[in-house]
Enzyme design. Sequence first.
Site, PDB file in Angstrom:
ATOM      1  N   TYR A  58       1.034  -1.122   0.030  1.00 52.00           N
ATOM      2  CA  TYR A  58      -0.276   0.049   0.029  1.00 52.00           C
ATOM      3  C   TYR A  58       0.773   1.348   0.036  1.00 52.00           C
ATOM      4  CZ  TYR A  58      -3.657  -3.224   1.373  1.00 52.00           C
ATOM      5  OH  TYR A  58      -4.729  -4.154   1.786  1.00 52.00           O
ATOM      6  N   SER A 204     -13.016  -4.919   2.259  1.00 55.42           N
ATOM      7  CA  SER A 204     -13.868  -4.009   1.448  1.00 55.42           C
ATOM      8  C   SER A 204     -15.318  -4.354   2.065  1.00 55.42           C
ATOM      9  CB  SER A 204     -13.857  -4.493   0.034  1.00 55.42           C
ATOM     10  OG  SER A 204     -12.502  -4.171  -0.508  1.00 55.42           O
ATOM     11  N   PRO A 205     -15.616  -4.312   3.371  1.00 48.98           N
ATOM     12  CA  PRO A 205     -16.790  -4.740   3.863  1.00 48.98           C
ATOM     13  C   PRO A 205     -17.931  -3.891   3.649  1.00 48.98           C
ATOM     14  CG  PRO A 205     -15.607  -3.609   5.498  1.00 48.98           C
ATOM     15  CD  PRO A 205     -14.443  -3.755   4.430  1.00 48.98           C
ATOM     16  N   LEU A 206     -17.539  -2.679   2.896  1.00 45.86           N
ATOM     17  CA  LEU A 206     -18.669  -1.790   2.475  1.00 45.86           C
ATOM     18  C   LEU A 206     -18.616  -1.765   0.836  1.00 45.86           C
ATOM     19  CD1 LEU A 206     -17.732   1.000   4.887  1.00 45.86           C
ATOM     20  CD2 LEU A 206     -19.236  -0.451   5.213  1.00 45.86           C
ATOM     21  N   GLY A 207     -18.319  -2.785   0.294  1.00 54.11           N
ATOM     22  CA  GLY A 207     -18.109  -2.868  -1.210  1.00 54.11           C
ATOM     23  C   GLY A 207     -17.653  -1.786  -1.781  1.00 54.11           C
ATOM     24  N   ARG A 208     -16.348  -1.475  -1.083  1.00 52.85           N
ATOM     25  CA  ARG A 208     -15.337  -0.146  -1.238  1.00 52.85           C
ATOM     26  C   ARG A 208     -16.152   1.075  -1.632  1.00 52.85           C
ATOM     27  NH1 ARG A 208     -10.544  -2.980  -3.480  1.00 52.85           N
ATOM     28  NH2 ARG A 208     -10.887  -5.015  -4.020  1.00 52.85           N
ATOM     29  N   GLY A 209     -17.207   1.117  -0.719  1.00 53.52           N
ATOM     30  CA  GLY A 209     -17.898   2.425  -0.561  1.00 53.52           C
ATOM     31  C   GLY A 209     -19.321   2.385  -1.014  1.00 53.52           C
TER      32      GLY A 209
HETATM   33  N1  LIG Z   1      -6.397  -8.891   1.942  1.00 55.76           N
HETATM   34  C1  LIG Z   1      -6.518  -7.976   0.896  1.00 55.76           C
HETATM   35  O1  LIG Z   1      -6.463  -8.379  -0.329  1.00 55.76           O
HETATM   36  C2  LIG Z   1      -7.016  -6.557   0.789  1.00 55.76           C
HETATM   37  C3  LIG Z   1      -7.850  -6.074  -0.203  1.00 55.76           C
HETATM   38  C4  LIG Z   1      -8.474  -4.985  -0.377  1.00 55.76           C
HETATM   39  C5  LIG Z   1      -8.384  -4.167   1.057  1.00 55.76           C
HETATM   40  N2  LIG Z   1      -8.187  -4.711   2.049  1.00 55.76           N
HETATM   41  C6  LIG Z   1      -8.312  -4.300   3.276  1.00 55.76           C
HETATM   42  O2  LIG Z   1      -9.448  -3.796   3.819  1.00 55.76           O
HETATM   43  C7  LIG Z   1      -9.735  -2.577   4.168  1.00 55.76           C
HETATM   44  C8  LIG Z   1     -10.966  -1.994   3.600  1.00 55.76           C
HETATM   45  O3  LIG Z   1     -11.458  -2.089   2.033  1.00 55.76           O
HETATM   46  P1  LIG Z   1     -11.718  -0.986   1.308  1.00 55.76           P
HETATM   47  O4  LIG Z   1     -11.239   0.182   1.881  1.00 55.76           O
HETATM   48  O5  LIG Z   1     -11.125  -1.714  -0.078  1.00 55.76           O
HETATM   49  O6  LIG Z   1     -13.297  -1.143   1.342  1.00 55.76           O
HETATM   50  P2  LIG Z   1     -14.309  -0.588   1.950  1.00 55.76           P
HETATM   51  O7  LIG Z   1     -13.868  -0.576   3.565  1.00 55.76           O
HETATM   52  O8  LIG Z   1     -15.609  -1.426   1.782  1.00 55.76           O
HETATM   53  O9  LIG Z   1     -14.821   0.817   1.469  1.00 55.76           O
HETATM   54  C9  LIG Z   1     -13.998   1.971   1.549  1.00 55.76           C
HETATM   55  C10 LIG Z   1     -14.748   3.162   0.946  1.00 55.76           C
HETATM   56  O10 LIG Z   1     -15.961   3.450   1.772  1.00 55.76           O
HETATM   57  C11 LIG Z   1     -15.869   4.823   1.952  1.00 55.76           C
HETATM   58  N3  LIG Z   1     -16.524   4.787   3.543  1.00 55.76           N
HETATM   59  C12 LIG Z   1     -15.954   4.358   4.423  1.00 55.76           C
HETATM   60  N4  LIG Z   1     -16.688   4.404   5.684  1.00 55.76           N
HETATM   61  C13 LIG Z   1     -17.875   5.312   5.162  1.00 55.76           C
HETATM   62  C14 LIG Z   1     -19.109   5.643   5.960  1.00 55.76           C
HETATM   63  N5  LIG Z   1     -19.297   5.366   6.957  1.00 55.76           N
HETATM   64  N6  LIG Z   1     -19.948   6.136   5.003  1.00 55.76           N
HETATM   65  C15 LIG Z   1     -19.614   6.578   3.669  1.00 55.76           C
HETATM   66  N7  LIG Z   1     -18.612   6.099   3.025  1.00 55.76           N
HETATM   67  C16 LIG Z   1     -17.675   5.350   3.889  1.00 55.76           C
HETATM   68  C17 LIG Z   1     -14.598   5.387   2.161  1.00 55.76           C
HETATM   69  O11 LIG Z   1     -14.392   6.758   1.888  1.00 55.76           O
HETATM   70  P3  LIG Z   1     -13.171   7.481   2.415  1.00 55.76           P
HETATM   71  O12 LIG Z   1     -11.798   6.644   1.800  1.00 55.76           O
HETATM   72  O13 LIG Z   1     -13.495   8.588   1.481  1.00 55.76           O
HETATM   73  O14 LIG Z   1     -13.275   7.789   3.889  1.00 55.76           O
HETATM   74  C18 LIG Z   1     -13.980   4.499   0.982  1.00 55.76           C
HETATM   75  O15 LIG Z   1     -14.230   5.080  -0.206  1.00 55.76           O
HETATM   76  C19 LIG Z   1      -8.387  -1.575   3.258  1.00 55.76           C
HETATM   77  O16 LIG Z   1      -8.137  -0.508   3.875  1.00 55.76           O
HETATM   78  C20 LIG Z   1      -7.525  -2.819   3.424  1.00 55.76           C
HETATM   79  O17 LIG Z   1      -6.761  -2.773   4.775  1.00 55.76           O
HETATM   80  C21 LIG Z   1      -7.306  -5.931   1.927  1.00 55.76           C
END
Ligand SMILES: NC(=O)c1ccc[n+]([C@@H]2O[C@H](COP(=O)([O-])OP(=O)(O)OC[C@H]3O[C@@H](n4cnc5c(N)ncnc54)[C@H](OP(=O)(O)O)[C@@H]3O)[C@@H](O)[C@H]2O)c1
Length: 316
Positions: A58, A204-209
Amino acid sequence: MRTTTLGANGPEVGRIGLGTMGMSFGYDPNGRDDDTSVQVIHRAIELGVTLLDTADVYGPFTNEELVGRAVAGRRDEVVLSTKGGQTVDDNGIHPNAGRPEQLRDAVDASLKRLGTDFIDLYFIHRIDPSVPLEESWGALSELVSSGKIRALGLSEVSLEEIRRAEAVHPVAAVQSEASLFTRRSLTDVLPYCEERGISFMPYSPLGRGVLAGAFSKPADLPDGDWRKFMPRFTEEAMAHNNAIVDVVRTVAERHGVTLSQVALAWLLEQGRYVIPIPGTKRTKYLQDNAAAAEVRLTAEDIAELDALPEPLGASE
Ligand SMILES: NC(=O)c1ccc[n+]([C@@H]2O[C@H](COP(=O)([O-])OP(=O)(O)OC[C@H]3O[C@@H](n4cnc5c(N)ncnc54)[C@H](OP(=O)(O)O)[C@@H]3O)[C@@H](O)[C@H]2O)c1
Protein backbone atom coordinates in the site's frame (compact mmCIF):
# COMPACT_ATOMS: atom_id res chain seq x y z
CA MET A 1 -16.65 -1.08 21.62
CA ARG A 2 -17.47 -4.77 21.89
CA THR A 3 -14.37 -6.93 21.66
CA THR A 4 -13.26 -10.35 20.49
CA THR A 5 -9.90 -12.07 20.45
CA LEU A 6 -7.58 -12.29 17.50
CA GLY A 7 -7.75 -16.01 16.82
CA ALA A 8 -8.94 -18.15 19.71
CA ASN A 9 -6.12 -17.17 22.09
CA GLY A 10 -4.75 -13.91 20.74
CA PRO A 11 -4.95 -10.36 22.07
CA GLU A 12 -8.30 -8.63 22.59
CA VAL A 13 -9.37 -6.38 19.70
CA GLY A 14 -12.44 -4.28 18.89
CA ARG A 15 -15.11 -6.12 16.85
CA ILE A 16 -14.58 -3.48 14.17
CA GLY A 17 -11.06 -2.82 12.85
CA LEU A 18 -9.68 -0.13 10.55
CA GLY A 19 -8.28 -0.67 7.07
CA THR A 20 -5.73 2.02 6.30
CA MET A 21 -5.11 1.28 2.59
CA GLY A 22 -7.18 4.18 1.25
CA MET A 23 -5.16 6.65 3.31
CA SER A 24 -2.24 6.10 0.90
CA PHE A 25 -3.23 3.89 -2.01
CA GLY A 26 -5.74 3.05 -4.70
CA TYR A 27 -8.54 5.42 -3.88
CA ASP A 28 -9.00 9.20 -4.13
CA PRO A 29 -5.37 10.31 -4.57
CA ASN A 30 -6.22 14.01 -4.24
CA GLY A 31 -8.32 13.55 -1.11
CA ARG A 32 -5.60 12.09 1.10
CA ASP A 33 -3.79 13.94 3.83
CA ASP A 34 -1.35 12.19 6.16
CA ASP A 35 -1.93 14.54 9.11
CA THR A 36 -5.68 13.93 8.92
CA SER A 37 -5.10 10.18 8.57
CA VAL A 38 -2.95 10.17 11.72
CA GLN A 39 -5.82 11.91 13.55
CA VAL A 40 -8.25 9.30 12.24
CA ILE A 41 -6.02 6.50 13.57
CA HIS A 42 -5.77 8.25 16.95
CA ARG A 43 -9.54 8.57 17.10
CA ALA A 44 -9.85 4.88 16.18
CA ILE A 45 -7.71 3.93 19.16
CA GLU A 46 -9.87 6.10 21.45
CA LEU A 47 -12.98 4.34 20.17
CA GLY A 48 -11.54 0.87 20.72
CA VAL A 49 -10.93 0.24 17.01
CA THR A 50 -7.60 -1.33 17.86
CA LEU A 51 -6.93 -3.70 14.95
CA LEU A 52 -5.18 -1.66 12.23
CA ASP A 53 -4.74 -3.33 8.85
CA THR A 54 -2.07 -2.27 6.37
CA ALA A 55 0.27 -3.97 3.83
CA ASP A 56 3.73 -3.33 2.45
CA VAL A 57 2.46 -2.72 -1.09
CA TYR A 58 0.00 0.00 0.00
CA GLY A 59 1.51 3.28 -1.11
CA PRO A 60 3.63 1.45 -2.27
CA PHE A 61 5.50 1.24 1.01
CA THR A 62 4.24 4.51 2.49
CA ASN A 63 1.10 3.27 4.26
CA GLU A 64 3.06 1.25 6.81
CA GLU A 65 5.14 4.35 7.53
CA LEU A 66 1.99 6.36 8.07
CA VAL A 67 0.62 3.74 10.47
CA GLY A 68 4.00 3.62 12.22
CA ARG A 69 3.91 7.39 12.65
CA ALA A 70 0.38 7.25 14.07
CA VAL A 71 1.12 4.52 16.62
CA ALA A 72 4.52 5.84 17.72
CA GLY A 73 4.47 5.90 21.53
CA ARG A 74 1.16 3.97 21.55
CA ARG A 75 2.31 0.60 20.32
CA ASP A 76 0.78 -1.29 23.25
CA GLU A 77 -2.68 0.14 22.49
CA VAL A 78 -2.96 -1.37 19.00
CA VAL A 79 -2.79 -4.69 17.22
CA LEU A 80 -0.92 -4.30 13.93
CA SER A 81 -1.83 -6.40 10.93
CA THR A 82 0.31 -6.17 7.80
CA LYS A 83 0.92 -8.24 4.69
CA GLY A 84 3.71 -9.23 2.35
CA GLY A 85 4.55 -11.65 -0.42
CA GLN A 86 3.74 -9.40 -3.37
CA THR A 87 5.58 -6.90 -5.52
CA VAL A 88 4.16 -3.80 -7.13
CA ASP A 89 5.01 -1.96 -10.35
CA ASP A 90 3.29 0.19 -12.97
CA ASN A 91 1.33 -2.85 -14.18
CA GLY A 92 -0.16 -3.60 -10.78
CA ILE A 93 0.44 -5.94 -7.84
CA HIS A 94 1.97 -9.38 -8.38
CA PRO A 95 1.97 -12.44 -6.08
CA ASN A 96 5.60 -13.29 -6.77
CA ALA A 97 7.49 -12.72 -3.53
CA GLY A 98 6.71 -15.83 -1.49
CA ARG A 99 10.20 -17.35 -1.32
CA PRO A 100 11.54 -17.66 2.24
CA GLU A 101 14.33 -15.11 1.74
CA GLN A 102 11.89 -12.65 0.13
CA LEU A 103 9.50 -12.98 3.07
CA ARG A 104 12.29 -12.58 5.63
CA ASP A 105 13.43 -9.37 3.90
CA ALA A 106 9.83 -8.14 3.61
CA VAL A 107 9.17 -8.66 7.32
CA ASP A 108 12.35 -6.79 8.28
CA ALA A 109 11.35 -3.91 5.98
CA SER A 110 7.80 -3.82 7.41
CA LEU A 111 9.13 -3.78 10.99
CA LYS A 112 11.30 -0.80 10.09
CA ARG A 113 8.52 1.13 8.37
CA LEU A 114 6.07 0.42 11.19
CA GLY A 115 8.68 1.45 13.74
CA THR A 116 8.14 -1.64 15.86
CA ASP A 117 10.08 -4.73 16.88
CA PHE A 118 7.17 -7.12 16.40
CA ILE A 119 4.15 -7.48 14.11
CA ASP A 120 1.01 -8.84 15.78
CA LEU A 121 -0.42 -10.42 12.65
CA TYR A 122 1.42 -11.03 9.36
CA PHE A 123 -0.45 -12.10 6.25
CA ILE A 124 0.67 -13.73 3.07
CA HIS A 125 -1.16 -11.19 0.91
CA ARG A 126 -1.58 -13.66 -1.96
CA ILE A 127 -0.02 -17.11 -2.22
CA ASP A 128 2.90 -17.13 -4.68
CA PRO A 129 1.94 -19.83 -7.22
CA SER A 130 5.60 -20.62 -7.88
CA VAL A 131 6.43 -21.44 -4.24
CA PRO A 132 4.81 -24.27 -2.22
CA LEU A 133 2.66 -22.67 0.47
CA GLU A 134 4.38 -24.85 3.08
CA GLU A 135 7.72 -23.19 2.26
CA SER A 136 6.42 -19.64 2.58
CA TRP A 137 4.42 -20.46 5.70
CA GLY A 138 7.34 -22.37 7.23
CA ALA A 139 9.61 -19.35 6.78
CA LEU A 140 7.06 -17.12 8.52
CA SER A 141 6.67 -19.71 11.27
CA GLU A 142 10.39 -19.32 12.00
CA LEU A 143 9.87 -15.57 12.31
CA VAL A 144 7.16 -16.28 14.90
CA SER A 145 9.71 -18.39 16.81
CA SER A 146 12.25 -15.57 16.64
CA GLY A 147 9.68 -13.06 17.97
CA LYS A 148 9.41 -10.79 14.91
CA ILE A 149 5.82 -11.88 14.31
CA ARG A 150 3.18 -12.96 16.85
CA ALA A 151 0.63 -14.68 14.59
CA LEU A 152 0.09 -15.55 10.93
CA GLY A 153 -2.73 -15.01 8.48
CA LEU A 154 -3.74 -15.86 4.91
CA SER A 155 -5.59 -13.67 2.43
CA GLU A 156 -7.98 -14.83 -0.34
CA VAL A 157 -7.45 -18.55 0.16
CA SER A 158 -9.42 -21.76 -0.19
CA LEU A 159 -10.29 -24.17 2.61
CA GLU A 160 -7.69 -26.56 1.30
CA GLU A 161 -4.99 -23.89 1.50
CA ILE A 162 -5.96 -23.06 5.09
CA ARG A 163 -5.67 -26.74 6.02
CA ARG A 164 -2.27 -27.07 4.33
CA ALA A 165 -0.97 -24.05 6.24
CA GLU A 166 -2.39 -25.35 9.54
CA ALA A 167 -0.40 -28.55 9.14
CA VAL A 168 2.76 -26.39 9.43
CA HIS A 169 1.78 -23.58 11.81
CA PRO A 170 -1.54 -22.30 13.24
CA VAL A 171 -3.60 -19.89 11.13
CA ALA A 172 -4.74 -17.02 13.36
CA ALA A 173 -6.71 -15.07 10.75
CA VAL A 174 -8.04 -15.16 7.20
CA GLN A 175 -8.91 -12.13 5.07
CA SER A 176 -11.37 -12.43 2.19
CA GLU A 177 -13.37 -9.81 0.39
CA ALA A 178 -16.74 -10.21 2.12
CA SER A 179 -19.80 -7.98 2.27
CA LEU A 180 -23.47 -7.89 1.34
CA PHE A 181 -22.12 -7.78 -2.23
CA THR A 182 -19.40 -10.45 -2.04
CA ARG A 183 -20.35 -13.65 -0.26
CA ARG A 184 -18.25 -16.38 -1.86
CA SER A 185 -16.25 -17.15 1.30
CA LEU A 186 -19.19 -17.03 3.69
CA THR A 187 -20.37 -20.58 3.02
CA ASP A 188 -17.12 -22.52 3.35
CA VAL A 189 -14.13 -20.50 4.61
CA LEU A 190 -16.06 -18.58 7.27
CA PRO A 191 -17.75 -21.62 8.91
CA TYR A 192 -14.37 -23.36 9.01
CA CYS A 193 -12.80 -20.30 10.68
CA GLU A 194 -15.57 -20.25 13.27
CA GLU A 195 -15.06 -23.93 14.02
CA ARG A 196 -11.29 -23.53 14.38
CA GLY A 197 -11.26 -20.22 16.25
CA ILE A 198 -9.63 -18.40 13.33
CA SER A 199 -10.44 -14.69 12.97
CA PHE A 200 -12.24 -13.94 9.72
CA MET A 201 -11.50 -10.37 8.58
CA PRO A 202 -13.87 -9.27 5.79
CA TYR A 203 -12.07 -6.74 3.62
CA SER A 204 -13.86 -4.15 1.48
CA PRO A 205 -16.83 -4.77 3.82
CA LEU A 206 -18.59 -1.68 2.48
CA GLY A 207 -18.32 -2.81 -1.13
CA ARG A 208 -15.50 -0.27 -1.56
CA GLY A 209 -17.88 2.49 -0.49
CA VAL A 210 -20.98 1.66 -2.56
CA LEU A 211 -22.82 -0.17 0.24
CA ALA A 212 -22.24 2.83 2.48
CA GLY A 213 -23.98 5.04 -0.08
CA ALA A 214 -20.77 6.91 -0.93
CA PHE A 215 -21.09 6.49 -4.72
CA SER A 216 -24.08 5.69 -6.91
CA LYS A 217 -22.61 6.40 -10.37
CA PRO A 218 -19.09 6.36 -11.86
CA ALA A 219 -19.01 10.16 -12.03
CA ASP A 220 -19.12 10.22 -8.20
CA LEU A 221 -15.68 8.57 -8.06
CA PRO A 222 -12.77 10.95 -7.50
CA ASP A 223 -10.19 11.59 -10.25
CA GLY A 224 -7.38 9.03 -10.38
CA ASP A 225 -9.34 6.50 -8.33
CA TRP A 226 -8.68 2.82 -9.16
CA ARG A 227 -12.30 1.89 -8.74
CA LYS A 228 -13.00 3.61 -12.08
CA PHE A 229 -11.39 0.55 -13.72
CA MET A 230 -13.32 -2.11 -11.80
CA PRO A 231 -16.24 -3.90 -13.53
CA ARG A 232 -18.49 -3.25 -10.50
CA PHE A 233 -18.10 0.50 -11.03
CA THR A 234 -19.30 0.79 -14.63
CA GLU A 235 -22.42 2.85 -15.37
CA GLU A 236 -24.43 -0.32 -15.99
CA ALA A 237 -23.19 -2.20 -12.90
CA MET A 238 -23.71 0.72 -10.56
CA ALA A 239 -27.21 1.40 -11.89
CA HIS A 240 -28.07 -2.28 -11.34
CA ASN A 241 -26.44 -2.48 -7.89
CA ASN A 242 -28.20 0.66 -6.63
CA ALA A 243 -31.30 -1.53 -6.17
CA ILE A 244 -29.35 -3.56 -3.60
CA VAL A 245 -28.17 -0.41 -1.85
CA ASP A 246 -31.80 0.79 -1.71
CA VAL A 247 -32.70 -2.25 0.42
CA VAL A 248 -29.78 -1.51 2.75
CA ARG A 249 -31.07 2.08 2.98
CA THR A 250 -34.57 0.87 3.88
CA VAL A 251 -33.19 -1.24 6.74
CA ALA A 252 -30.99 1.67 7.87
CA GLU A 253 -33.97 4.07 7.89
CA ARG A 254 -36.00 1.58 9.92
CA HIS A 255 -33.36 1.71 12.66
CA GLY A 256 -32.28 5.33 12.27
CA VAL A 257 -28.71 4.23 11.50
CA THR A 258 -26.37 4.65 8.53
CA LEU A 259 -26.05 2.31 5.55
CA SER A 260 -22.49 1.46 6.57
CA GLN A 261 -23.73 0.43 10.01
CA VAL A 262 -26.24 -1.98 8.48
CA ALA A 263 -23.60 -3.47 6.16
CA LEU A 264 -21.17 -3.96 9.07
CA ALA A 265 -23.78 -5.18 11.58
CA TRP A 266 -24.85 -7.85 9.06
CA LEU A 267 -21.24 -9.03 8.79
CA LEU A 268 -20.88 -9.15 12.58
CA GLU A 269 -23.93 -11.43 12.67
CA GLN A 270 -22.03 -13.98 10.57
CA GLY A 271 -19.84 -15.22 13.45
CA ARG A 272 -18.10 -14.42 16.69
CA TYR A 273 -14.61 -14.36 15.14
CA VAL A 274 -15.63 -11.93 12.38
CA ILE A 275 -13.72 -8.62 12.47
CA PRO A 276 -14.63 -6.35 9.53
CA ILE A 277 -11.92 -3.85 8.57
CA PRO A 278 -13.75 -0.96 6.86
CA GLY A 279 -11.41 1.59 5.31
CA THR A 280 -11.74 5.31 5.73
CA LYS A 281 -9.64 8.45 5.94
CA ARG A 282 -12.37 10.51 7.62
CA THR A 283 -13.21 10.77 11.32
CA LYS A 284 -16.94 11.01 10.61
CA TYR A 285 -17.00 7.72 8.72
CA LEU A 286 -14.74 6.05 11.27
CA GLN A 287 -17.14 6.98 14.07
CA ASP A 288 -20.15 5.73 12.09
CA ASN A 289 -18.38 2.46 11.39
CA ALA A 290 -17.22 1.94 14.98
CA ALA A 291 -20.78 2.47 16.23
CA ALA A 292 -21.95 -0.40 14.00
CA ALA A 293 -20.74 -2.76 16.73
CA GLU A 294 -23.71 -1.62 18.83
CA VAL A 295 -26.37 -1.91 16.10
CA ARG A 296 -28.62 -4.96 16.52
CA LEU A 297 -30.45 -6.15 13.43
CA THR A 298 -33.69 -8.08 13.83
CA ALA A 299 -34.26 -11.55 12.38
CA GLU A 300 -36.49 -9.87 9.80
CA ASP A 301 -33.72 -7.44 8.76
CA ILE A 302 -31.22 -10.27 8.47
CA ALA A 303 -33.58 -12.37 6.35
CA GLU A 304 -34.17 -9.39 4.05
CA LEU A 305 -30.43 -8.76 3.69
CA ASP A 306 -29.64 -12.46 3.25
CA ALA A 307 -32.07 -12.57 0.34
CA LEU A 308 -30.40 -9.75 -1.61
CA PRO A 309 -29.36 -10.71 -5.15
CA GLU A 310 -25.78 -10.88 -6.41
CA PRO A 311 -24.39 -7.56 -7.63
CA LEU A 312 -23.35 -6.99 -11.22
CA GLY A 313 -19.63 -6.85 -12.01
CA ALA A 314 -16.49 -8.08 -10.27
CA SER A 315 -14.86 -5.79 -7.77
CA GLU A 316 -11.23 -6.37 -8.74
N1 LIG B 1 -6.38 -8.67 1.85
C1 LIG B 1 -6.58 -7.98 0.75
O1 LIG B 1 -6.23 -8.41 -0.35
C2 LIG B 1 -7.25 -6.64 0.82
C3 LIG B 1 -7.77 -6.05 -0.35
C4 LIG B 1 -8.41 -4.81 -0.25
C5 LIG B 1 -8.52 -4.18 0.98
N2 LIG B 1 -7.99 -4.77 2.10
C6 LIG B 1 -8.10 -4.12 3.42
O2 LIG B 1 -9.47 -3.84 3.69
C7 LIG B 1 -9.63 -2.48 4.05
C8 LIG B 1 -11.02 -1.98 3.67
O3 LIG B 1 -11.32 -2.21 2.30
P1 LIG B 1 -11.58 -1.05 1.25
O4 LIG B 1 -10.99 0.20 1.73
O5 LIG B 1 -11.17 -1.62 -0.07
O6 LIG B 1 -13.16 -0.95 1.13
P2 LIG B 1 -14.38 -0.56 2.09
O7 LIG B 1 -13.95 -0.52 3.49
O8 LIG B 1 -15.49 -1.45 1.69
O9 LIG B 1 -14.76 0.91 1.56
C9 LIG B 1 -13.92 2.01 1.67
C10 LIG B 1 -14.64 3.18 1.00
O10 LIG B 1 -15.85 3.45 1.71
C11 LIG B 1 -15.88 4.80 2.15
N3 LIG B 1 -16.49 4.78 3.49
C12 LIG B 1 -15.98 4.20 4.60
N4 LIG B 1 -16.84 4.35 5.63
C13 LIG B 1 -17.91 5.05 5.16
C14 LIG B 1 -19.09 5.54 5.75
N5 LIG B 1 -19.36 5.31 7.03
N6 LIG B 1 -19.96 6.22 4.97
C15 LIG B 1 -19.69 6.45 3.66
N7 LIG B 1 -18.57 6.01 3.05
C16 LIG B 1 -17.69 5.32 3.80
C17 LIG B 1 -14.41 5.24 2.17
O11 LIG B 1 -14.35 6.63 1.99
P3 LIG B 1 -13.09 7.54 2.38
O12 LIG B 1 -11.87 6.77 1.95
O13 LIG B 1 -13.30 8.77 1.61
O14 LIG B 1 -13.10 7.75 3.83
C18 LIG B 1 -13.85 4.47 0.98
O15 LIG B 1 -14.15 5.12 -0.22
C19 LIG B 1 -8.47 -1.79 3.32
O16 LIG B 1 -8.17 -0.52 3.90
C20 LIG B 1 -7.37 -2.79 3.50
O17 LIG B 1 -6.77 -2.65 4.79
C21 LIG B 1 -7.38 -5.99 2.04
